[in-house]
Motif scaffolding. Structure first.
Motif, PDB file in Angstrom:
ATOM      1  N   ILE A  39       4.481  71.317   9.724  1.00 41.07           N
ATOM      2  CA  ILE A  39       3.497  72.063  10.530  1.00 41.07           C
ATOM      3  C   ILE A  39       3.444  73.515  10.072  1.00 41.07           C
ATOM      4  N   TRP A  40       4.616  74.139   9.853  1.00 45.12           N
ATOM      5  CA  TRP A  40       4.644  75.535   9.401  1.00 45.12           C
ATOM      6  C   TRP A  40       3.898  75.691   8.080  1.00 45.12           C
ATOM      7  N   ASN A  41       4.145  74.782   7.136  1.00 49.28           N
ATOM      8  CA  ASN A  41       3.458  74.845   5.840  1.00 49.28           C
ATOM      9  C   ASN A  41       1.950  74.715   6.010  1.00 49.28           C
ATOM     10  N   TYR A  42       1.535  73.808   6.875  1.00 48.69           N
ATOM     11  CA  TYR A  42       0.110  73.598   7.109  1.00 48.69           C
ATOM     12  C   TYR A  42      -0.520  74.848   7.734  1.00 48.69           C
ATOM     13  N   ILE A  43       0.145  75.423   8.722  1.00 49.43           N
ATOM     14  CA  ILE A  43      -0.380  76.636   9.374  1.00 49.43           C
ATOM     15  C   ILE A  43      -0.509  77.766   8.357  1.00 49.43           C
ATOM     16  N   ARG A  44       0.509  77.964   7.534  1.00 48.90           N
ATOM     17  CA  ARG A  44       0.460  79.022   6.506  1.00 48.90           C
ATOM     18  C   ARG A  44      -0.715  78.795   5.546  1.00 48.90           C
ATOM     19  N   LYS A  45      -0.882  77.560   5.108  1.00 52.97           N
ATOM     20  CA  LYS A  45      -1.945  77.243   4.150  1.00 52.97           C
ATOM     21  C   LYS A  45      -3.321  77.490   4.764  1.00 52.97           C
ATOM     22  N   VAL A  46      -3.539  76.988   5.963  1.00 48.83           N
ATOM     23  CA  VAL A  46      -4.832  77.158   6.626  1.00 48.83           C
ATOM     24  C   VAL A  46      -5.097  78.643   6.893  1.00 48.83           C
ATOM     25  N   LYS A  47      -4.075  79.348   7.308  1.00 50.00           N
ATOM     26  CA  LYS A  47      -4.207  80.780   7.597  1.00 50.00           C
ATOM     27  C   LYS A  47      -4.682  81.528   6.354  1.00 50.00           C
ATOM     28  N   GLU A  48      -4.075  81.233   5.215  1.00 49.98           N
ATOM     29  CA  GLU A  48      -4.448  81.897   3.963  1.00 49.98           C
ATOM     30  C   GLU A  48      -5.817  81.443   3.469  1.00 49.98           C
ATOM     31  N   ASP A  49      -6.072  80.138   3.463  1.00 54.24           N
ATOM     32  CA  ASP A  49      -7.329  79.597   2.938  1.00 54.24           C
ATOM     33  C   ASP A  49      -8.545  80.083   3.729  1.00 54.24           C
ATOM     34  N   ARG A  50      -8.394  80.178   5.026  1.00 46.44           N
ATOM     35  CA  ARG A  50      -9.541  80.510   5.880  1.00 46.44           C
ATOM     36  C   ARG A  50      -9.537  81.961   6.364  1.00 46.44           C
ATOM     37  N   GLU A  51      -8.551  82.762   5.931  1.00 48.04           N
ATOM     38  CA  GLU A  51      -8.403  84.127   6.436  1.00 48.04           C
ATOM     39  C   GLU A  51      -8.430  84.111   7.966  1.00 48.04           C
ATOM     40  N   LEU A  52      -7.614  83.271   8.511  1.00 47.24           N
ATOM     41  CA  LEU A  52      -7.571  82.982   9.932  1.00 47.24           C
ATOM     42  C   LEU A  52      -6.502  83.825  10.614  1.00 47.24           C
ATOM     43  N   THR A  53      -6.820  84.327  11.781  1.00 48.77           N
ATOM     44  CA  THR A  53      -5.818  84.990  12.607  1.00 48.77           C
ATOM     45  C   THR A  53      -5.220  83.936  13.530  1.00 48.77           C
ATOM     46  N   VAL A  54      -3.896  83.838  13.526  1.00 46.31           N
ATOM     47  CA  VAL A  54      -3.213  82.865  14.371  1.00 46.31           C
ATOM     48  C   VAL A  54      -2.388  83.630  15.407  1.00 46.31           C
ATOM     49  N   VAL A  55      -2.631  83.333  16.674  1.00 42.60           N
ATOM     50  CA  VAL A  55      -1.828  83.878  17.758  1.00 42.60           C
ATOM     51  C   VAL A  55      -0.932  82.741  18.216  1.00 42.60           C
ATOM     52  N   LEU A  56       0.360  82.966  18.113  1.00 40.61           N
ATOM     53  CA  LEU A  56       1.341  81.904  18.313  1.00 40.61           C
ATOM     54  C   LEU A  56       2.306  82.294  19.426  1.00 40.61           C
ATOM     55  N   THR A  57       2.500  81.410  20.384  1.00 39.77           N
ATOM     56  CA  THR A  57       3.586  81.606  21.342  1.00 39.77           C
ATOM     57  C   THR A  57       4.659  80.589  21.007  1.00 39.77           C
ATOM     58  N   THR A  58       5.893  81.054  20.990  1.00 37.91           N
ATOM     59  CA  THR A  58       6.990  80.159  20.635  1.00 37.91           C
ATOM     60  C   THR A  58       8.305  80.687  21.188  1.00 37.91           C
ATOM     61  N   HIS A  59       9.205  79.779  21.449  1.00 42.98           N
ATOM     62  CA  HIS A  59      10.575  80.140  21.797  1.00 42.98           C
ATOM     63  C   HIS A  59      11.495  79.943  20.590  1.00 42.98           C
ATOM     64  N   TYR A  60      10.953  79.358  19.522  1.00 42.49           N
ATOM     65  CA  TYR A  60      11.728  79.154  18.301  1.00 42.49           C
ATOM     66  C   TYR A  60      11.629  80.421  17.453  1.00 42.49           C
TER      67      TYR A  60
END
Length: 183
Positions: A39-60
């Protein structure tokens, strides 16, 4: 694994509308380490490919470290710290030196820790049977002096470990937990 597949499917569905900002709430909760990494790899790839801003809430905290360009730590509804993972870690200006001393009894350890805690470059020190834990401004600069101090008291140092802080340390600092409470 069905949990990882469901999470990937949810992520793909959320991207169908081609958003500029993607909000993710605990995207890897309940996944095994392999599924989380995928999932982390996919999020990184999509973020870079689409110039996407990701707002993430996590306890990890590992997840925040691996994915975030900027982190905000919220405690009781208030933003208590923000910056890049590296800036937040550097803001602590500390390292933890652990000395394992086989001939150190509890009473002597507490006395020695108390003496060390009074040094200007020591943030905190805890002595327990066979162990001293000292928070210092720089482990590499202070290590020789700590070992010499310990040996001058007739205490043998068998093992040394210097740990740099991580996001867990940052989180504990900014949410009010001290070394004494954590140990």
């Amino acid at each position: 694994d069905s949990g990882g597949m469901k999470r990937r499917l949810e992520l793909i569905r959320s991207l169908l509308t081609e958003p500029r900002v993607l909000f993710l709430d605990e995207p890897t909760q309940g996944l095994d380490p392999v599924g989380r990494e995928q999932i982390w790899n996919y999020i990184r790839k999509v973020k870079e490919d689409r110039e996407l801003t990701v707002v993430l809430t996590t306890h990890y905290l590992e997840e925040a470290y691996k994915l975030a360009d900027a982190i905000g730590i919220i405690d009781h509804g208030k933003l208590v710290a923000e910056g890049s993972p590296q800036q937040l870690i550097a803001s602590l200006e500390q390292e933890l030196v652990s000395l394992r001393c086989p001939n150190l009894d509890r009473e002597q350890a507490q006395i020695l820790a108390g003496t060390m805690a009074n040094l200007p470059w020591v943030r905190d020190a805890i002595g327990t049977e066979n162990k001293l834990q000292i928070e210092v401004d720089s482990g590499s600069r202070r290590l020789a002096e700590l070992i010499t101090m310990t040996q001058d008291q007739g205490v043998q140092v068998e093992d040394v470990q210097v740990s740099t802080p991580d996001l867990s340390s940052v989180f504990l600092k900014y949410t009010g937990t001290q070394l004494k409470e954590a140990s």
